[in-house]
Design a protein around this motif. Structure first.
Motif, short mmCIF file in Angstrom:
data_model
loop_
_atom_site.label_atom_id
_atom_site.label_comp_id
_atom_site.label_asym_id
_atom_site.label_seq_id
_atom_site.Cartn_x
_atom_site.Cartn_y
_atom_site.Cartn_z
N ILE A 128 0.80 -1.22 0.00
CA ILE A 128 0.00 0.00 0.00
C ILE A 128 0.83 1.27 0.00
CG2 ILE A 128 -1.77 1.28 1.27
CD1 ILE A 128 -2.91 -1.35 2.23
N ARG A 129 1.97 1.27 0.68
CA ARG A 129 2.76 2.51 0.76
C ARG A 129 3.20 3.04 -0.60
NH1 ARG A 129 1.57 5.61 4.31
NH2 ARG A 129 3.55 6.70 4.14
N PRO A 130 3.52 2.19 -1.60
CA PRO A 130 3.93 2.75 -2.91
C PRO A 130 2.78 3.32 -3.73
CG PRO A 130 4.74 0.49 -2.58
CD PRO A 130 3.71 0.74 -1.56
N LEU A 131 1.54 3.13 -3.31
CA LEU A 131 0.40 3.56 -4.12
C LEU A 131 0.27 5.08 -4.17
CD1 LEU A 131 -2.43 1.09 -3.00
CD2 LEU A 131 -0.98 0.94 -5.03
N ALA A 132 -0.35 5.55 -5.22
CA ALA A 132 -0.72 6.96 -5.32
C ALA A 132 -2.01 7.19 -4.56
CB ALA A 132 -0.89 7.36 -6.79
N ARG A 133 -2.28 8.44 -4.22
CA ARG A 133 -3.48 8.74 -3.46
C ARG A 133 -4.74 8.34 -4.23
NH1 ARG A 133 -4.01 12.08 0.95
NH2 ARG A 133 -6.08 12.91 1.42
N SER A 134 -4.70 8.44 -5.56
CA SER A 134 -5.87 8.12 -6.37
C SER A 134 -6.08 6.62 -6.57
CB SER A 134 -5.77 8.80 -7.75
OG SER A 134 -4.59 8.37 -8.42
N ASP A 135 -5.10 5.81 -6.22
CA ASP A 135 -5.25 4.36 -6.29
C ASP A 135 -6.22 3.89 -5.21
OD1 ASP A 135 -3.45 4.08 -8.42
OD2 ASP A 135 -1.74 3.95 -7.06
N SER A 136 -6.79 2.72 -5.42
CA SER A 136 -7.81 2.21 -4.50
C SER A 136 -7.36 0.94 -3.78
CB SER A 136 -9.11 1.92 -5.27
OG SER A 136 -9.61 3.09 -5.88
N VAL A 137 -7.87 0.79 -2.56
CA VAL A 137 -7.63 -0.41 -1.76
C VAL A 137 -8.98 -0.93 -1.28
CG1 VAL A 137 -6.72 -1.28 0.42
CG2 VAL A 137 -5.30 0.18 -1.01
N VAL A 138 -9.21 -2.22 -1.47
CA VAL A 138 -10.41 -2.88 -0.95
C VAL A 138 -9.94 -3.91 0.06
CG1 VAL A 138 -12.41 -4.30 -1.49
CG2 VAL A 138 -11.72 -2.47 -3.05
N SER A 139 -10.48 -3.83 1.26
CA SER A 139 -9.96 -4.63 2.37
C SER A 139 -10.98 -5.69 2.81
CB SER A 139 -9.60 -3.69 3.53
OG SER A 139 -8.99 -4.40 4.59
N THR A 140 -10.67 -6.29 3.94
CA THR A 140 -11.50 -7.33 4.56
C THR A 140 -11.96 -6.83 5.93
OG1 THR A 140 -9.62 -8.36 5.69
CG2 THR A 140 -10.05 -9.05 3.42
N TYR A 141 -12.41 -7.74 6.79
CA TYR A 141 -12.75 -7.34 8.15
C TYR A 141 -11.49 -7.07 8.98
CZ TYR A 141 -12.12 -12.41 8.40
OH TYR A 141 -11.63 -13.68 8.24
N ARG A 142 -10.32 -7.46 8.48
CA ARG A 142 -9.06 -7.17 9.18
C ARG A 142 -8.45 -5.94 8.51
NH1 ARG A 142 -7.26 -11.19 12.29
NH2 ARG A 142 -8.30 -12.77 10.99
N ASP A 143 -9.08 -4.78 8.70
CA ASP A 143 -8.83 -3.64 7.83
C ASP A 143 -8.18 -2.42 8.48
OD1 ASP A 143 -11.01 -3.05 9.41
OD2 ASP A 143 -12.31 -2.40 7.77
N HIS A 144 -7.97 -2.43 9.79
CA HIS A 144 -7.44 -1.22 10.44
C HIS A 144 -6.10 -0.80 9.84
CE1 HIS A 144 -9.27 -3.34 14.24
NE2 HIS A 144 -10.20 -3.05 13.35
N VAL A 145 -5.20 -1.77 9.68
CA VAL A 145 -3.84 -1.45 9.24
C VAL A 145 -3.82 -1.08 7.76
CG1 VAL A 145 -1.49 -2.35 9.03
CG2 VAL A 145 -2.83 -2.85 11.08
N HIS A 146 -4.69 -1.69 6.96
CA HIS A 146 -4.80 -1.27 5.57
C HIS A 146 -5.19 0.21 5.50
CE1 HIS A 146 -5.72 -5.70 4.22
NE2 HIS A 146 -4.43 -5.48 4.42
N ALA A 147 -6.12 0.62 6.37
CA ALA A 147 -6.54 2.02 6.40
C ALA A 147 -5.37 2.93 6.78
CB ALA A 147 -7.69 2.19 7.39
N LEU A 148 -4.61 2.53 7.78
CA LEU A 148 -3.47 3.34 8.22
C LEU A 148 -2.42 3.44 7.11
CD1 LEU A 148 -3.07 1.89 11.83
CD2 LEU A 148 -3.98 4.14 11.23
#
Length: 429
Positions: A128-148
């Protein structure tokens, strides 16, 4: 722990079902499940280094050929100091935040199910860190760290967990439904597999904007995260098919932590090597050591780069391990203690810290300063969440009814829940 008595290699025997059945009749063993990529698999082509943890299958026309995705060196590619410190800080933030979540949950500050990410930080940070702000992430129920990792402020994530109005979903999403349009986080999803079609749709939107609407600047990429248990669900196969058919700019990231709640991955699927499912749909399949942030980083760079160049999707299986139970309500009594100790010794944060120090990318004092900074950030997040107000009662029915004169809003245009009698005879809202 009967599943610990056989390895991936056994499942590739001439009669795998018989092998599995005989293995399940054996008494439990105390030896941990071997890290699957520690041995070459029959028919798999590895890179020149016997210790490499990356494999891929590429397609050429209608003929599939097994090969390495590139010349993977025995040691990951060098990393610049700034990027190394960013990855380290993000991984430490994820671990510290989740540890604090456990404290707050047991103090009664959070309710419902809370699933922590401890042990899997290398996957989130490297992808996730290399992504651009406009890129998207879809997570699971284990999602806190993906959000951070995607940039959602820690205070907003913590406030959401506290159910407060200052949370990233105004307190209505909670632990399993983090969302931030501003940061490109398209949601955490409580049911396994339901986020994959959303991710495919986001990737299709990017391709449509570029190729149909003529927005040549749109090179946005979508990451779809899910676990090993999800890979037996229909949405997984359907979306892999569509993504390959339409060459969507998406990366399917499997966080294979070896357990789907209490079911061992080795007992749940006919072929536990998930990466092989990619080539079946005409896309590269890659298997990487998800406990090594630098190896995950290499694979992430290549997969994201392919998607951004319009070369289509990639399926990446990151073999990792969660250090806590399935959720904070799980006593975690099903997994063998030896297995847990085996993976705890491969802690991705400790390993990366050692790498940074040995390669003179930072000093011990600099890393301690980062850790102190993160402690302060997390403490401030808790204070902010605790002091924040709960959502107003009127928010209960917002975004529920499309008809402004429907059930939730009275003829006078006011929310019915504002009527003191609205909750009469029910639990206090």
């Amino acid at each position: 722990m009967a599943a610990a008595s056989f390895s991936f290699v056994h499942l590739l025997s001439p009669n795998p079902i018989a092998t599995v059945r005989s293995s399940l009749t054996k008494p439990p063993t105390t030896s941990p499940i071997p890290f699957p990529q520690s041995k070459p698999k029959p028919g798999a082509s590895l890179s020149s280094s016997p210790n490499t943890t990356v494999r891929a299958v590429a397609t050429s026309g209608n003929k599939k050929q097994t090969k390495s995705p590139r010349n993977v060196p025995s040691s990951p590619a060098p990393i610049e100091r700034a990027e190394a410190l960013d990855l380290y800080e993000d991984m430490v933030l994820g671990r510290c935040f989740e540890d604090m979540c456990a404290q707050m949950y047991y103090r009664g500050k959070m309710f419902g199910f809370v699933h922590l990410y401890n042990g899997q930080e290398a996957v989130s940070s490297a992808f996730i860190r290399p992504l651009a702000r406009s890129d998207s992430v879809v997570s699971t129920y284990r999602d806190h760290v993906h959000a951070l990792s995607k940039g959602v402020p820690a205070r907003e994530v913590m406030a959401e967990l506290f159910g407060k109005s200052t949370g990233c979903c105004r307190g209505q999403g909670g632990s399993m439904h983090m969302f931030s349009a501003e940061h490109g986080l398209l949601g955490g999803f409580a049911f396994i597999g339901e986020g994959i079609p959303v991710a495919a749709g986001a990737a299709f939107s990017s391709k449509y904007r570029r190729e149909v609407l003529g927005d040549e600047s749109c090179r946005d990429v979508t990451l779809a995260f899910f676990g090993d248990g999800t890979c037996n669900n229909g949405q997984f196969f359907e979306c892999l098919n569509m993504a390959a058919l339409w060459k969507l700019p998406i990366v399917f990231v499997v966080e294979n932590n070896l357990w789907a709640i209490g079911m061992s991955h080795l007992r749940a699927t006919s072929d536990p090597e998930i990466w092989k499912k990619g080539p079946a749909f005409g896309m590269p399949g890659v298997h990487v050591d998800g406990m090594d942030v630098l190896k995950v980083r290499e694979v992430a760079q290549e997969a994201i780069g392919r998607a951004r160049r319009g070369e289509g999707p990639t399926l990446v299986e990151c073999e990792t391990y969660r250090f806590r139970g399935h959720s904070l309500a799980d006593p975690d009594e099903l997994r063998n203690p030896d297995e847990k100790a085996h993976y705890a010794a491969r802690d991705p944060i400790k390993a990366f810290k050692k790498y940074i120090l040995e390669n003179n990318l930072a000093t011990e004092s600099e890393l301690k300063a980062i850790e102190k900074k993160i402690d302060d950030v997390v403490e401030e997040a808790v204070e902010f969440a605790d002091a924040s107000p709960p959502p107003p009662r009127s928010q209960l029915l917002e975004n529920v009814f499309a008809d402004p004169k429907g059930f939730g809003i009275g003829p006078d245009g006011k929310y019915r829940c504002e009527d003191p009698k609205f909750t009469q005879g029910t639990a206090q809202v």
